[in-house]
Design a protein around this motif. Structure first.
Motif, PDB file in Angstrom:
ATOM      1  N   PHE A 139       0.859  -1.183   0.000  1.00 14.77           N
ATOM      2  CA  PHE A 139       0.000   0.000   0.000  1.00 14.77           C
ATOM      3  C   PHE A 139       0.898   1.236   0.000  1.00 14.77           C
ATOM      4  CE2 PHE A 139      -1.837  -3.406   2.671  1.00 14.77           C
ATOM      5  CZ  PHE A 139      -2.788  -3.860   1.758  1.00 14.77           C
ATOM      6  N   SER A 140       1.585   1.456  -1.106  1.00 15.51           N
ATOM      7  CA  SER A 140       2.637   2.474  -1.188  1.00 15.51           C
ATOM      8  C   SER A 140       2.111   3.886  -0.988  1.00 15.51           C
ATOM      9  CB  SER A 140       3.345   2.377  -2.544  1.00 15.51           C
ATOM     10  OG  SER A 140       2.396   2.498  -3.612  1.00 15.51           O
ATOM     11  N   TRP A 141       0.832   4.103  -1.264  1.00 17.83           N
ATOM     12  CA  TRP A 141       0.277   5.453  -1.097  1.00 17.83           C
ATOM     13  C   TRP A 141       0.290   5.915   0.361  1.00 17.83           C
ATOM     14  CZ3 TRP A 141      -2.761   1.257  -2.629  1.00 17.83           C
ATOM     15  CH2 TRP A 141      -3.722   0.812  -1.711  1.00 17.83           C
ATOM     16  N   LEU A 142       0.384   4.957   1.298  1.00 18.54           N
ATOM     17  CA  LEU A 142       0.446   5.320   2.709  1.00 18.54           C
ATOM     18  C   LEU A 142       1.768   6.003   3.049  1.00 18.54           C
ATOM     19  CD1 LEU A 142      -1.087   2.078   4.284  1.00 18.54           C
ATOM     20  CD2 LEU A 142      -2.239   4.263   3.823  1.00 18.54           C
ATOM     21  N   LEU A 144       3.655   7.614   0.585  1.00 18.22           N
ATOM     22  CA  LEU A 144       3.718   8.821  -0.245  1.00 18.22           C
ATOM     23  C   LEU A 144       2.681   9.864   0.163  1.00 18.22           C
ATOM     24  CD1 LEU A 144       4.110   7.028  -3.695  1.00 18.22           C
ATOM     25  CD2 LEU A 144       5.919   8.066  -2.307  1.00 18.22           C
ATOM     26  N   ASN A 145       1.716   9.410   0.992  1.00 20.28           N
ATOM     27  CA  ASN A 145       0.643  10.304   1.436  1.00 20.28           C
ATOM     28  C   ASN A 145      -0.120  10.885   0.247  1.00 20.28           C
ATOM     29  OD1 ASN A 145      -0.923  11.514   3.427  1.00 20.28           O
ATOM     30  ND2 ASN A 145       0.324  13.385   3.448  1.00 20.28           N
ATOM     31  N   THR A 146      -0.454  10.004  -0.679  1.00 17.01           N
ATOM     32  CA  THR A 146      -1.189  10.399  -1.881  1.00 17.01           C
ATOM     33  C   THR A 146      -2.486   9.592  -1.980  1.00 17.01           C
ATOM     34  OG1 THR A 146      -0.005   8.757  -3.207  1.00 17.01           O
ATOM     35  CG2 THR A 146       0.915  10.996  -3.132  1.00 17.01           C
ATOM     36  N   ILE A 147      -3.339  10.025  -2.863  1.00 14.58           N
ATOM     37  CA  ILE A 147      -4.563   9.274  -3.140  1.00 14.58           C
ATOM     38  C   ILE A 147      -4.230   8.208  -4.172  1.00 14.58           C
ATOM     39  CG2 ILE A 147      -6.910   9.385  -4.056  1.00 14.58           C
ATOM     40  CD1 ILE A 147      -7.028  12.283  -3.126  1.00 14.58           C
ATOM     41  N   PRO A 148      -4.471   6.935  -3.864  1.00 20.75           N
ATOM     42  CA  PRO A 148      -4.077   5.879  -4.801  1.00 20.75           C
ATOM     43  C   PRO A 148      -4.919   5.893  -6.074  1.00 20.75           C
ATOM     44  CG  PRO A 148      -5.399   4.972  -3.039  1.00 20.75           C
ATOM     45  CD  PRO A 148      -5.135   6.400  -2.667  1.00 20.75           C
ATOM     46  N   SER A 149      -4.272   5.574  -7.180  1.00 20.32           N
ATOM     47  CA  SER A 149      -4.990   5.440  -8.441  1.00 20.32           C
ATOM     48  C   SER A 149      -5.735   4.107  -8.457  1.00 20.32           C
ATOM     49  CB  SER A 149      -4.008   5.489  -9.613  1.00 20.32           C
ATOM     50  OG  SER A 149      -3.159   4.342  -9.586  1.00 20.32           O
ATOM     51  N   GLU A 150      -6.631   3.952  -9.403  1.00 21.89           N
ATOM     52  CA  GLU A 150      -7.363   2.694  -9.529  1.00 21.89           C
ATOM     53  C   GLU A 150      -6.411   1.535  -9.831  1.00 21.89           C
ATOM     54  OE1 GLU A 150     -10.549   2.129  -8.790  1.00 21.89           O
ATOM     55  OE2 GLU A 150     -10.507   4.225  -8.119  1.00 21.89           O
ATOM     56  N   VAL A 151      -5.362   1.823 -10.592  1.00 20.52           N
ATOM     57  CA  VAL A 151      -4.371   0.791 -10.910  1.00 20.52           C
ATOM     58  C   VAL A 151      -3.625   0.361  -9.649  1.00 20.52           C
ATOM     59  CG1 VAL A 151      -2.224   0.290 -12.152  1.00 20.52           C
ATOM     60  CG2 VAL A 151      -4.073   1.536 -13.298  1.00 20.52           C
ATOM     61  N   GLU A 152      -3.249   1.329  -8.811  1.00 17.28           N
ATOM     62  CA  GLU A 152      -2.542   1.018  -7.560  1.00 17.28           C
ATOM     63  C   GLU A 152      -3.427   0.200  -6.620  1.00 17.28           C
ATOM     64  OE1 GLU A 152       0.592   4.598  -6.630  1.00 17.28           O
ATOM     65  OE2 GLU A 152      -1.543   5.124  -6.610  1.00 17.28           O
ATOM     66  N   LYS A 153      -4.691   0.598  -6.533  1.00 15.59           N
ATOM     67  CA  LYS A 153      -5.611  -0.135  -5.663  1.00 15.59           C
ATOM     68  C   LYS A 153      -5.847  -1.547  -6.186  1.00 15.59           C
ATOM     69  CE  LYS A 153      -9.095   2.786  -5.343  1.00 15.59           C
ATOM     70  NZ  LYS A 153     -10.395   3.315  -4.841  1.00 15.59           N
ATOM     71  N   ALA A 154      -5.970  -1.683  -7.494  1.00 15.25           N
ATOM     72  CA  ALA A 154      -6.193  -3.009  -8.069  1.00 15.25           C
ATOM     73  C   ALA A 154      -4.989  -3.917  -7.831  1.00 15.25           C
ATOM     74  CB  ALA A 154      -6.473  -2.884  -9.573  1.00 15.25           C
ATOM     75  N   ARG A 155      -3.796  -3.340  -7.955  1.00 14.10           N
ATOM     76  CA  ARG A 155      -2.571  -4.121  -7.735  1.00 14.10           C
ATOM     77  C   ARG A 155      -2.478  -4.560  -6.273  1.00 14.10           C
ATOM     78  NH1 ARG A 155       1.029  -0.429  -8.915  1.00 14.10           N
ATOM     79  NH2 ARG A 155       0.888  -0.829 -11.162  1.00 14.10           N
ATOM     80  N   ALA A 156      -2.758  -3.642  -5.354  1.00 15.08           N
ATOM     81  CA  ALA A 156      -2.706  -3.954  -3.920  1.00 15.08           C
ATOM     82  C   ALA A 156      -3.792  -4.973  -3.557  1.00 15.08           C
ATOM     83  CB  ALA A 156      -2.877  -2.684  -3.107  1.00 15.08           C
ATOM     84  N   ALA A 157      -4.984  -4.812  -4.136  1.00 12.13           N
ATOM     85  CA  ALA A 157      -6.075  -5.747  -3.855  1.00 12.13           C
ATOM     86  C   ALA A 157      -5.733  -7.142  -4.345  1.00 12.13           C
ATOM     87  CB  ALA A 157      -7.363  -5.259  -4.517  1.00 12.13           C
TER      88      ALA A 157
END
Length: 323
Positions: A139-142, A144-157
């Motif tokens: 969950f790299s956005w945690l 970077l303190n950014t809003i995750p993209s749909e691609v990032e969320k799909a990869r993490a999921a």
């Protein structure tokens, strides 16, 4: 007639090696057919659960007592979202909360008798533990303190889904193994005119009806100074030829997908056998119904305890129990 049949496999050491190979082959053939279907189904379910959790926790940025209180069923997923993934008892130890709280959270519920202040404190502690240990690489956005993209969320999921999939699918596979084994035994018994009776209808093990069998039958055993305990037996059957006051034959179904686990748990059967003998004497018959990875060391251990077995790949040998 004694309720205890003569030896079936425990004294046939010349057959053990070949039986082990055949049993492993039998299990693997079943697993390769059944498991992929279950895993595909459960992986889809896992991904949907994770997407919901992302919504409930604002993409894992808000893990709090209030969130756990509102959605207690997310706990079992969140403990797998950490690095390393946490077992239930590990969360309990790290959070310093009661075993009951963790058990109820794992079941997707909240304790009903816990004081409100104690519950709030416990949930806060659990939430802090989970939040601290979240897998930041996944969950790299945690970081970077950014809003995750749909691609990032799909990869993490997808990553978390693989972790969760096993925890969802494994119980289903274990249940299916037991169901298959019991169905195999019941089919043979039914062919020979045996009738299934409800366990609850049997007043006492000494009054077990002849030419009948019961599934998940509770046997009351003596524990000495510790009193008595009801122990579930997968299947109990009394021969049509047995004396009216004789005891039924007790059968425990065992299915295993690796050699390591069975050798860790082989003492369980031995302990049960010792308790049965202490309660009912040497004439009690306790037999295993085996499928899968049971090696020579396991068989030798059980044989030394006087425990016999029937292989599922030769299930018809159940008739050698004098049925």
């Amino acid at each position: 007639m004694s309720s205890k049949p003569s030896s079936i496999n425990m004294n046939s050491r010349n057959l053990w090696s070949e039986d082990i190979k055949d049993s492993v082959d039998f299990y693997n053939k079943w697993f390769l057919h059944f498991a992929p279907i279950v895993y595909r189904q459960q992986r889809g379910r896992a991904i949907r659960m994770i997407e919901e959790i992302f919504n409930h926790t604002n993409n894992l940025t808000n893990i709090s007592a209030d969130v756990l209180r509102q959605y207690p069923d997310i706990f079992r997923v969140l403990r797998l979202a950490t690095a390393p993934p946490l077992a239930k008892d590990r969360v309990e130890g790290l959070s310093g909360v009661s075993k009951n709280l963790i058990k109820r959270l794992e079941d997707g519920e909240l304790p009903t008798r816990m004081k409100p202040s104690e519950l709030t404190g416990g949930l806060e502690s659990v939430a802090k533990t989970l939040e601290t240990l979240l897998d930041k690489d996944v969950f790299s956005w945690l970081v970077l303190n950014t809003i995750p993209s749909e691609v990032e969320k799909a990869r993490a999921a997808s990553v978390l889904g693989d972790r969760l999939c096993s925890s969802l699918a494994d119980p289903l596979i274990r249940n299916e193994q037991e169901r298959r084994q019991l169905d195999t035994i019941c089919k043979i018994l039914n062919q020979y005119g045996y009738s299934q009776v409800a366990s609850s209808s049997i007043v006492s093990i000494k009054n077990f009806p002849r030419h009948c069998y019961a599934i998940h039958y509770n046997v009351q055993m003596n524990l000495g100074a510790d009193g008595k305990v009801n122990t579930p037996i997968d299947l109990a059957v009394k021969s049509q030829y047995a004396q009216e006051d004789s005891l039924p034959i007790l059968i425990e179904c065992k299915s295993a997908g690796d050699f390591t686990n069975v050798n860790k748990r082989r003492k369980e059967e031995a302990t049960k056998m010792q308790q049965l003998k202490a309660t009912f004497g040497e004439d009690i018959s306790f037999v295993l119904f085996l499928c899968g990875y049971f090696d020579y060391g396991y068989l030798e251990y059980e044989a030394a305890e006087g425990i016999d077995w029937i292989w599922e790949h030769r299930a018809e040998e159940i008739l050698k129990l004098g049925l």
